[in-house]
Design a protein around this motif. Structure first.
Motif, PDB file in Angstrom:
ATOM      1  N   MET A  66       0.877  -1.541  -0.216  1.00  0.00           N
ATOM      2  CA  MET A  66      -0.193  -0.232   0.038  1.00  0.00           C
ATOM      3  C   MET A  66       0.818   1.254   0.266  1.00  0.00           C
ATOM      4  O   MET A  66       2.243   1.346   0.631  1.00  0.00           O
ATOM      5  N   LYS A  67       0.821   2.244  -0.817  1.00  0.00           N
ATOM      6  CA  LYS A  67       1.452   3.484  -0.835  1.00  0.00           C
ATOM      7  C   LYS A  67       0.465   4.252   0.385  1.00  0.00           C
ATOM      8  O   LYS A  67       0.562   4.348   1.326  1.00  0.00           O
ATOM      9  N   GLU A  68       2.464   4.775   0.742  1.00  0.00           N
ATOM     10  CA  GLU A  68       2.745   5.386   2.391  1.00  0.00           C
ATOM     11  C   GLU A  68       1.636   7.175   1.743  1.00  0.00           C
ATOM     12  O   GLU A  68       1.443   7.342   0.272  1.00  0.00           O
ATOM     13  N   LEU A  69       1.163   7.681   2.864  1.00  0.00           N
ATOM     14  CA  LEU A  69       1.354   8.441   2.066  1.00  0.00           C
ATOM     15  C   LEU A  69       1.646   9.885   1.411  1.00  0.00           C
ATOM     16  O   LEU A  69       1.428  10.631   0.663  1.00  0.00           O
ATOM     17  N   ARG A  70       2.969   9.431   1.838  1.00  0.00           N
ATOM     18  CA  ARG A  70       4.450  10.868   1.481  1.00  0.00           C
ATOM     19  C   ARG A  70       4.267  10.658  -0.226  1.00  0.00           C
ATOM     20  O   ARG A  70       4.363  11.505  -1.557  1.00  0.00           O
ATOM     21  N   ASP A  71       3.785   8.923  -0.547  1.00  0.00           N
ATOM     22  CA  ASP A  71       3.319   8.835  -2.221  1.00  0.00           C
ATOM     23  C   ASP A  71       2.003   9.246  -3.297  1.00  0.00           C
ATOM     24  O   ASP A  71       2.437   9.675  -4.180  1.00  0.00           O
ATOM     25  N   LEU A  72       1.380   9.926  -2.078  1.00  0.00           N
ATOM     26  CA  LEU A  72      -0.414  10.121  -2.205  1.00  0.00           C
ATOM     27  C   LEU A  72      -0.143  11.600  -2.399  1.00  0.00           C
ATOM     28  O   LEU A  72      -0.844  12.804  -3.001  1.00  0.00           O
ATOM     29  N   ILE A  73       0.842  12.239  -2.258  1.00  0.00           N
ATOM     30  CA  ILE A  73       0.629  13.692  -1.501  1.00  0.00           C
ATOM     31  C   ILE A  73       2.060  14.633  -1.777  1.00  0.00           C
ATOM     32  O   ILE A  73       2.937  14.020  -2.119  1.00  0.00           O
ATOM     33  N   SER A  74       1.796  15.982  -2.746  1.00  0.00           N
ATOM     34  CA  SER A  74       2.387  16.292  -3.347  1.00  0.00           C
ATOM     35  C   SER A  74       2.181  18.152  -2.847  1.00  0.00           C
ATOM     36  O   SER A  74       1.035  18.482  -3.806  1.00  0.00           O
ATOM     37  N   THR A  75       3.319  18.190  -2.756  1.00  0.00           N
ATOM     38  CA  THR A  75       2.628  19.675  -2.153  1.00  0.00           C
ATOM     39  C   THR A  75       3.801  21.057  -1.956  1.00  0.00           C
ATOM     40  O   THR A  75       4.524  20.339  -1.640  1.00  0.00           O
ATOM     41  N   ARG A  76       3.726  22.423  -1.723  1.00  0.00           N
ATOM     42  CA  ARG A  76       4.571  23.258  -0.738  1.00  0.00           C
ATOM     43  C   ARG A  76       4.284  23.815   0.350  1.00  0.00           C
ATOM     44  O   ARG A  76       5.091  23.984   0.660  1.00  0.00           O
ATOM     45  N   LYS A  77       3.352  23.203   1.046  1.00  0.00           N
ATOM     46  CA  LYS A  77       2.706  23.584   2.404  1.00  0.00           C
ATOM     47  C   LYS A  77       4.219  22.986   3.182  1.00  0.00           C
ATOM     48  O   LYS A  77       3.877  21.590   3.211  1.00  0.00           O
ATOM     49  N   PRO A  78       4.332  23.377   4.054  1.00  0.00           N
ATOM     50  CA  PRO A  78       5.237  22.857   5.097  1.00  0.00           C
ATOM     51  C   PRO A  78       4.194  21.869   6.185  1.00  0.00           C
ATOM     52  O   PRO A  78       3.290  22.500   5.775  1.00  0.00           O
ATOM     53  N   GLY A  79       4.998  20.917   6.694  1.00  0.00           N
ATOM     54  CA  GLY A  79       4.467  20.084   7.774  1.00  0.00           C
ATOM     55  C   GLY A  79       4.616  20.442   8.785  1.00  0.00           C
ATOM     56  O   GLY A  79       4.974  22.014   9.418  1.00  0.00           O
ATOM     57  N   VAL A  80       4.285  20.218  10.565  1.00  0.00           N
ATOM     58  CA  VAL A  80       4.605  20.378  11.914  1.00  0.00           C
ATOM     59  C   VAL A  80       5.202  19.728  12.148  1.00  0.00           C
ATOM     60  O   VAL A  80       5.340  18.423  11.903  1.00  0.00           O
ATOM     61  N   THR A  81       5.832  19.973  13.614  1.00  0.00           N
ATOM     62  CA  THR A  81       6.587  19.204  14.369  1.00  0.00           C
ATOM     63  C   THR A  81       5.366  18.443  15.350  1.00  0.00           C
ATOM     64  O   THR A  81       4.624  18.227  15.545  1.00  0.00           O
ATOM     65  N   ASP A  82       6.583  17.129  16.012  1.00  0.00           N
ATOM     66  CA  ASP A  82       5.246  16.226  16.658  1.00  0.00           C
ATOM     67  C   ASP A  82       5.087  16.996  17.682  1.00  0.00           C
ATOM     68  O   ASP A  82       4.470  16.697  18.915  1.00  0.00           O
ATOM     69  N   PHE A  83       6.509  18.297  18.553  1.00  0.00           N
ATOM     70  CA  PHE A  83       6.091  18.610  19.873  1.00  0.00           C
ATOM     71  C   PHE A  83       4.842  19.369  19.388  1.00  0.00           C
ATOM     72  O   PHE A  83       3.738  19.631  20.332  1.00  0.00           O
ATOM     73  N   ASP A  84       4.113  20.158  17.887  1.00  0.00           N
ATOM     74  CA  ASP A  84       2.826  20.599  17.610  1.00  0.00           C
ATOM     75  C   ASP A  84       2.104  19.909  17.682  1.00  0.00           C
ATOM     76  O   ASP A  84       0.534  20.110  18.320  1.00  0.00           O
ATOM     77  N   ILE A  85       2.250  19.043  17.298  1.00  0.00           N
ATOM     78  CA  ILE A  85       1.077  17.779  17.493  1.00  0.00           C
ATOM     79  C   ILE A  85       0.768  17.512  18.541  1.00  0.00           C
ATOM     80  O   ILE A  85      -0.625  17.407  18.993  1.00  0.00           O
TER      81      ILE A  85
END
Length: 143
Positions: free
Chosen positions: A1-20
């Motif tokens: 099964m595809k990983e999420l990163r293989d399904l998504i192409s974006t320029r928006k940044p993610g957040v850190t584990d601390f923020d989550i």
């Protein structure tokens, strides 16, 4: 099964584990692993007609002020059941939700209808939700 990163192409940044973790503590429930994986890749994703609420980014609080915590504490519809966490909306008043059981949000994605206050299961997990809309060419890659 595809990983999420293989399904998504974006320029928006993610957040850190601390923020989550901060968002989880404020909501009183732990996000599913796929949700955390997505938000490490991209914050405030737009998938099809749905916009997922951001997680407050401590490095960019002004852009992420209308986050998932605010949406569930200050802006939550009083008709919505207390065991639901709204994670996104489509601009019509309907919400994408996760259900909390014993302090953990389940994987299933629900749609809460603002007119009837009823919920309906939409997909079994976030990855299936993304695949459903990305296969239809609806993932917003330019955001």
């Amino acid at each position: 099964m595809k990983e999420l990163r293989d399904l998504i192409s974006t320029r928006k940044p993610g957040v850190t584990d601390f923020d989550i973790k901060l968002a989880e503590e404020k909501l009183g429930a732990v996000f599913p692993e796929q949700y955390k994986e997505l938000f490490r890749l991209v914050n405030n994703a737009e998938i099809g007609e749905w916009t997922l609420f951001s997680i407050k980014d401590q490095k960019n609080p002004k852009k992420t002020w209308d986050d998932v915590v605010r949406q569930n504490q200050d802006a939550k519809d009083e008709e919505m059941s207390g065991d639901l966490i709204a994670i996104g909306d489509d601009g019509t008043g309907d919400k994408l939700c996760l259900q909390v059981i014993n302090g953990k949000m389940n994987d299933e994605i629900y749609i809460w209808n603002h007119e009837t206050a009823e919920i309906e299961e939409y997909t079994s997990n976030l990855k299936d939700f993304i695949k459903l809309d990305s296969e239809n060419g609806e993932f917003d890659e330019d955001e």
